[in-house]
Design an enzyme around this catalytic site. Structure first.
Site, mmCIF file in Angstrom:
data_model
loop_
_atom_site.group_PDB
_atom_site.id
_atom_site.type_symbol
_atom_site.label_atom_id
_atom_site.label_comp_id
_atom_site.label_asym_id
_atom_site.label_seq_id
_atom_site.Cartn_x
_atom_site.Cartn_y
_atom_site.Cartn_z
ATOM 1 N N LYS A 194 -6.388 5.552 6.955
ATOM 2 C CA LYS A 194 -6.277 3.878 7.049
ATOM 3 C C LYS A 194 -6.892 3.405 5.774
ATOM 4 O O LYS A 194 -8.238 3.701 5.360
ATOM 5 C CB LYS A 194 -6.963 3.185 8.074
ATOM 6 N N LYS A 247 -1.764 4.034 7.578
ATOM 7 C CA LYS A 247 -1.856 2.373 7.565
ATOM 8 C C LYS A 247 -2.471 2.161 6.252
ATOM 9 O O LYS A 247 -3.538 2.503 5.776
ATOM 10 C CB LYS A 247 -2.711 1.994 8.768
#
Length: 322
Positions: A194, A247
């Site tokens: 992320k 992400k």
């Protein structure tokens, strides 16, 4: 004389193009992210995310019925609590907003896969993803709270716990807590790679989770790096993650591709709020075709190697793909 090679022969009709198509997105690929808020009768559009709403639990249930009828296998729930505090109590209390939603959703829609995002940012008064001590995010204190919250969410009915905090060791802490509470069958979908991204802005508006000071660059990843993403993914696998995630998605297709090539694990990619809103905004101006741009982007995510696509376009895409 050499013959001209003519790849165009296989592009001459829609039927031929479909017949030789390498990558197809399907409704079964999607998880639909949703925001659940306190109160009743609430179905309130989020100003920075056209087409996406805050739902109170009663209204969420109506939407879940639409999700199930569309053939989307699961949702990812985010909480929007009325009250916040320094330690994010709402993330782990039994009557937290997501816990209440999970109990009713599991009863009404037992076949729907219910994923619960696990992070403190939506529940802390300071908006950070961890416990603050001496003006810093204390990694190990945060693990204790995350583990407690994971058990609370599992007990409420979550099928998948999805930690998005990026604290070191959180997957191991969560797995230990779940197993120790007889939730050995609950899966962990880790936000493994992320990045600290500018594409989260609309989400932070929707979740009320913008940090009150500083930023999240000390725990989310520097977007200049690739090797670190592989290290983070390997750590999560070693600690017990069942599904790994990258992400955001569109600016990180190279990371998705490498992760898919290297690891024999289900790979999710989060088509985040900023990616969604760019298309919605441009389409709203008449500058691009929304359906075409959205399906092209979603196909790129799958072509890169994701087998699960978390996207705010999921409901629309399900209709477009019929």
């Amino acid at each position: 004389m050499d013959l001209i090679k003519r790849p165009r022969r296989l592009r001459t009709s829609p039927g031929l193009r479909k017949l030789v198509r390498e990558t197809n997105i399907n409704v079964e690929d999607f998880i639909y992210p949703m925001f659940v808020a306190e109160g009743a009768g609430i179905e309130r559009e989020i100003a920075s995310m056209p087409g996406i709403n805050h739902y109170s639990v009663d209204r969420l249930l109506f939407q879940l019925e639409k999700v199930q009828k569309a053939g989307i296998p699961g949702v990812l729930l985010f909480g929007v609590p009325d009250e916040k505090d320094e330690v994010g109590t709402g993330a782990f209390c039994s009557d937290g907003i997501v816990q209440k939603a999970l109990r009713q959703a599991k009863q009404r829609f037992p076949e729907l896969v219910l994923s619960a995002d696990l992070c403190l940012c939506e529940y802390t008064s300071h908006g950070h993803c961890g416990i603050i001590k001496d003006n810093k995010i204390d990694n190990d204190l945060t693990l204790e709270v995350l583990a407690k919250a994971a058990v609370s969410l599992a007990d409420a009915g979550a099928d998948i716990i999805a930690p998005s905090d990026m604290m070191d060791g959180r997957v191991a802490a969560i797995r230990k807590a779940l197993d120790g509470s007889s939730f050995t069958d609950k899966a962990i979908m880790a936000y493994s790679a992320k990045y600290a991204s500018a594409f989260y802005g609309p989400f932070r508006d929707a979740a009320g989770s913008a940090p009150a000071f500083g930023d999240r660059k000390t725990y989310q990843m520097d977007y200049h790096g690739r090797k670190e993403a592989m290290k983070e993914i390997e750590l999560d696998i070693d600690e017990g993650a069942d599904i790994i995630m990258v992400k955001p998605a569109l600016a990180y297709l190279d990371i998705i591709h490498e992760a898919a090539s290297r690891y024999d694990y289900p790979l999710a990619a989060y088509n985040v709020s900023g990616e969604y809103c760019m298309i919605k905004a441009a389409a709203g101006k008449g500058w691009i075709d929304e359906k075409g741009a959205a399906l092209e982007s979603l196909t790129a995510i799958k072509r890169a190697g994701a087998v699960i696509i978390i996207s705010y376009f999921a409901i629309d895409a399900a209709a477009w793909l019929k």
